[in-house]
Design an enzyme around this catalytic site. Structure first.
Site, PDB file in Angstrom:
ATOM      1  N   ASN A 133      32.527  22.337  83.426  1.00  0.00           N
ATOM      2  CA  ASN A 133      31.172  22.812  83.182  1.00  0.00           C
ATOM      3  C   ASN A 133      31.003  24.096  83.980  1.00  0.00           C
ATOM      4  OD1 ASN A 133      28.392  23.221  83.012  1.00  0.00           O
ATOM      5  ND2 ASN A 133      27.939  21.727  84.616  1.00  0.00           N
ATOM      6  N   GLY A 134      30.811  25.203  83.283  1.00  0.00           N
ATOM      7  CA  GLY A 134      30.656  26.471  83.993  1.00  0.00           C
ATOM      8  C   GLY A 134      31.330  27.594  83.231  1.00  0.00           C
ATOM      9  N   LYS A 158      19.387  20.950  78.203  1.00  0.00           N
ATOM     10  CA  LYS A 158      18.322  20.597  79.138  1.00  0.00           C
ATOM     11  C   LYS A 158      18.344  21.469  80.389  1.00  0.00           C
ATOM     12  CE  LYS A 158      14.899  18.154  80.662  1.00  0.00           C
ATOM     13  NZ  LYS A 158      13.580  18.528  80.117  1.00  0.00           N
ATOM     14  N   TRP A 217      28.104  22.628  75.774  1.00  0.00           N
ATOM     15  CA  TRP A 217      27.176  23.665  75.316  1.00  0.00           C
ATOM     16  C   TRP A 217      27.982  24.954  75.399  1.00  0.00           C
ATOM     17  CZ3 TRP A 217      24.835  28.146  77.213  1.00  0.00           C
ATOM     18  CH2 TRP A 217      23.730  28.596  76.491  1.00  0.00           C
ATOM     19  N   LYS A 264       6.585  24.861  73.261  1.00  0.00           N
ATOM     20  CA  LYS A 264       6.901  23.502  72.803  1.00  0.00           C
ATOM     21  C   LYS A 264       7.117  23.497  71.295  1.00  0.00           C
ATOM     22  CE  LYS A 264       7.822  22.038  75.608  1.00  0.00           C
ATOM     23  NZ  LYS A 264       7.767  22.364  77.023  1.00  0.00           N
ATOM     24  N   GLU A 285       2.683  27.658  76.949  1.00  0.00           N
ATOM     25  CA  GLU A 285       3.455  26.413  76.967  1.00  0.00           C
ATOM     26  C   GLU A 285       3.369  25.702  75.608  1.00  0.00           C
ATOM     27  OE1 GLU A 285       5.676  25.125  78.611  1.00  0.00           O
ATOM     28  OE2 GLU A 285       5.599  22.983  78.280  1.00  0.00           O
ATOM     29  N   HIS A 288      -6.187  43.228  70.672  1.00  0.00           N
ATOM     30  CA  HIS A 288      -5.308  44.371  70.968  1.00  0.00           C
ATOM     31  C   HIS A 288      -4.026  44.308  70.130  1.00  0.00           C
ATOM     32  CE1 HIS A 288      -7.893  45.659  74.224  1.00  0.00           C
ATOM     33  NE2 HIS A 288      -7.949  44.391  74.609  1.00  0.00           N
ATOM     34  N   ARG A 332      22.529  17.959  78.498  1.00  0.00           N
ATOM     35  CA  ARG A 332      23.104  19.163  79.101  1.00  0.00           C
ATOM     36  C   ARG A 332      23.813  20.054  78.080  1.00  0.00           C
ATOM     37  NH1 ARG A 332      23.327  18.987  84.452  1.00  0.00           N
ATOM     38  NH2 ARG A 332      24.928  20.587  84.413  1.00  0.00           N
TER      39      ARG A 332
HETATM   40  O1  M6R Z   1      15.089  22.741  84.885  1.00  0.00           O
HETATM   41  P1  M6R Z   1      14.179  23.930  84.874  1.00  0.00           P
HETATM   42  O2  M6R Z   1      12.763  23.558  85.050  1.00  0.00           O
HETATM   43  O3  M6R Z   1      14.599  24.991  85.830  1.00  0.00           O
HETATM   44  O4  M6R Z   1      14.336  24.527  83.417  1.00  0.00           O
HETATM   45  C1  M6R Z   1      13.689  25.698  83.038  1.00  0.00           C
HETATM   46  C2  M6R Z   1      13.728  25.893  81.554  1.00  0.00           C
HETATM   47  O5  M6R Z   1      15.048  25.958  81.104  1.00  0.00           O
HETATM   48  C3  M6R Z   1      13.010  24.762  80.815  1.00  0.00           C
HETATM   49  O6  M6R Z   1      11.692  24.632  81.233  1.00  0.00           O
HETATM   50  C4  M6R Z   1      13.026  25.025  79.294  1.00  0.00           C
HETATM   51  O7  M6R Z   1      12.273  26.153  78.994  1.00  0.00           O
HETATM   52  C5  M6R Z   1      12.525  23.805  78.534  1.00  0.00           C
HETATM   53  N1  M6R Z   1      13.370  23.565  77.391  1.00  0.00           N
HETATM   54  C6  M6R Z   1      11.143  23.957  78.025  1.00  0.00           C
HETATM   55  O8  M6R Z   1      10.704  22.842  77.348  1.00  0.00           O
END
Ligand code: M6R
Length: 615
Positions: A101-102, A610, A75, A492, A488, A511, A27
């Protein structure tokens, strides 16, 4: 973002807190801290860095004896990551501590007012303002700590999951939530508090998930009392039985959670469709869909909102839904959707996709859609998460805890769930022929074995990774169902290896992006036999004639692309709509190996967390 852990009971709190923080590092992990009350004073330690840095520091600074305490992994939002800005924070008297947290949005006027009253601040955080506000309210109105927290929270604008301890009430902890998750683990004469249930699953399988605007006072030998923060009404909390087990959140012999999660995909895809897909009988059953079938089939359009990888799964779903059900689909970043006064009609169905179920933008998009009368269907992984609770109905992906920051198994299980929904609707609407419907069901059922087969590309992916690990840029191209896979793949690579990467529809290359291609540009082209193959072959030829280095993901036995590409990775054949479930696997492995070879922190890439529970 941030992870919080608290303990009230009879065991030593410190090891529980440290272990819990390690599980919550997904987190946020730019600083960490802990506080233990040892019967006399609030002993604490905090530091910039990870929980292991806290551990090395804490043994000298903190009393390890005490059965009430709290910990935080951060974070950063307000204030750079450093020792001082780390949590816990303390009130000016030193008697009250808090982890948070917030974001407290109105912290500046509150801080000014507190400064006028003589309060001083050592950090740049909004959290230090909150703990001093609690102290001020308590002092002024002579309140017990629970009441003081409640009164203070009613003056606050923003989001929070907090744990508060006051030395004057040494047997209790006050917790509250608005917009950030908070679970209370219920043991025998002991209680645990955490951002999710992972820190306490070996101690109890019963938990209360606080709802927004709820607070609780936790005492070791008394039942938890939950109240509404606004009007003080008592709430009868729902005690949920947890579905997680310890093994699921440990690395199980893999070097990284990400690799473990990549390899879990055959099994978790099976878990996703277990009990829902009956290929031989030609049945797909998902309670959330069955109960609301008419809402789906009558929908004039489906809106999909999500962020990051989940958004990419949404894009794949757009192709699948439109092809199978002929219902128009619009896919949008939740962060854009919520801020652009979107047109939402009463009959619209909004599907929110989120692994964590806590992404702030997606949650806000849901709330907006609900206000405007849409039917909201959540596709989440984390059971009991905010998005799953906020949705009218939904379907879990059942992928098990995803700890690596880079989403892998969440993506493939989301696509699996969305494919099943589309197939169910196609059956209800009669938009797929019977034979196609049955063929898709059969193909989906055997996908786990094909994913396992695609995982056999690990060695070749690793060899290719060694050749390209030092590339500064990389281009990913795909068409149709595999255009989102290109996005994707690029995401990654950039998030865990810090190599700049871009995903493009292959046909868009001419393009603009084609200008980037020269002998130093690796281009990953997703070119399965099913779907625009000849067109993609032409695109590959265009890259080749500009000396780009081609890494092609192809269907087993492919000859044509093999003759053109510098490297090929073969995946099993499947029907076009399901190819993303296979083509994405080598891309995950490629990114993983490149990141490892570059010495990057694969599970906890820099600047990320995360679940993104802030805007
Ligand atoms: O928990 P979520 O699926 O809502 O999260 C969305 C994005 O934050 C998440 O997919 C992020 O882009 C990942 N780090 C990608 O690997």
């Amino acid at each position: 973002m941030c992870g919080i852990v608290g303990y009230v009971g009879y065991r030593e709190a410190y090891p529980i807190i440290i272990k819990g923080l390690k599980r919550l590092e997904y987190r946020g992990y730019d600083s960490a801290g802990a506080m233990i009350y040892d019967g006399e004073s609030l002993k604490h330690s905090k530091t910039k860095g990870k929980v292991t840095d806290l551990e090395s520091r804490a043994s000298a600074e903190i009393s390890l004896n005490g059965s009430i305490g709290m910990g935080h992994t951060r974070w950063a939002t307000h204030g750079v990551p450093n020792d001082v800005n780390s949590h816990p924070h303390f009130s000016n008297s030193g008697e009250i501590s808090i982890i948070h947290n917030g974001i407290i949005e109105n912290y500046e006027p509150l801080k000014k007012e507190l400064i006028n009253r003589g309060y001083t601040f050592t950090s740049d955080t909004d959290t230090e303002v909150l703990v001093n506000l609690i102290e001020e309210v308590q002092r002024k109105e002579n309140l017990k700590i629970g009441k003081a927290v409640q009164v203070a929270l009613n003056q606050v604008v923003g989001a929070y999951a907090i744990c508060v301890f006051d030395k004057k009430y040494p047997d209790q902890m006050v917790v509250a939530r608005l917009g950030s998750p908070l679970a209370i683990g219920i043991g025998k004469d002991e209680f645990f508090v955490a951002s999710d249930a992972s820190p306490f699953i070996e101690y109890t399988s019963n938990a209360i998930y606080l709802e927004d605007e709820e607070m609780a006072i936790i005492r070791k030998d008394k039942p938890v009392k939950v109240r509404k923060i606004k009007d003080d009404t008592l709430v009868d909390p729902y005690v949920q039985e947890l579905q997680m087990n310890l093994e699921q959140i440990e690395k199980g012999g893999y070097d990284h959670f990400m690799l473990k999660e990549i390899y879990e995909q055959p099994n978790v895809i099976k878990d996703t469709y277990r009990g829902r897909l009956h290929a031989n009988e030609g049945i797909i059953q998902m309670a959330g869909v069955e109960d609301n079938l008419e809402k789906f089939t009558n929908a004039e359009r489906i809106l999909i909102v999500a962020c990051g990888t989940s958004w990419h799964a949404g894009l794949v779903a757009e192709y699948i839904f439109e092809e199978f059900t002929r219902i128009p689909v619009e896919v949008e970043y939740a962060s854009e959707f919520r801020y652009r006064n979107p047109i939402i009609n009463k009959g619209d169905v909004l599907i929110a996709i989120s692994q964590s179920g806590e992404t702030a933008d997606t949650l806000a998009a849901i709330k907006l859609a609900k206000e405007k009368g849409a039917f909201v269907f959540g596709v989440c992984n984390v059971v009991g998460s905010s998005i799953s609770r906020e949705s009218h109905a939904g379907a879990y992906t059942h992928a098990g805890p995803e700890i690596g920051v880079a989403s892998t198994k969440a993506f493939t299980t989301q696509i699996t769930v969305l494919t099943m929904i589309a197939l169910r609707l196609a059956k209800a609407k009669g938009t797929l022929s019977n034979s196609d419907f049955h063929r898709y069901l059969q193909e989906l059922e055997v996908i786990p074995e094909k994913v396992a087969d695609a995982l056999l590309t690990n060695d070749v992916s690793k060899e290719i990774a060694a050749k390209f690990k030092d590339a500064p840029n990389c281009l990913y191209l795909g068409r149709g169902y595999n255009f989102p896979v290109a996005l994707e793949g690029a995401l990654k690579l950039k998030e865990i290896s810090y190599i700049h990467a871009e995903g493009y529809p292959a046909a868009e290359m001419k393009h603009g992006p084609i200008a980037l291609i020269d002998e130093s540009m690796p281009v990953v082209v997703i070119a399965p036999k099913q779907g625009h193959y000849d067109k993609v072959v032409s695109n590959i030829q265009e890259i080749k004639s500009r000396n780009g280095k081609i890494i092609a993901i192809v269907t087993k036995g492919d000859i044509q692309v093999r003759g053109l590409a510098d490297f090929v990775i073969e995946v099993p054949d499947t029907t076009e709509a399901l190819t993303p479930l296979l083509t994405t696997i080598p891309l995950q492995l490629l990114s993983y190996h490149i990141a490892v070879m570059r010495g990057c922190n694969v599970d906890q890439p820099r600047n990320l967390a995360k679940s993104v529970t802030v805007e």
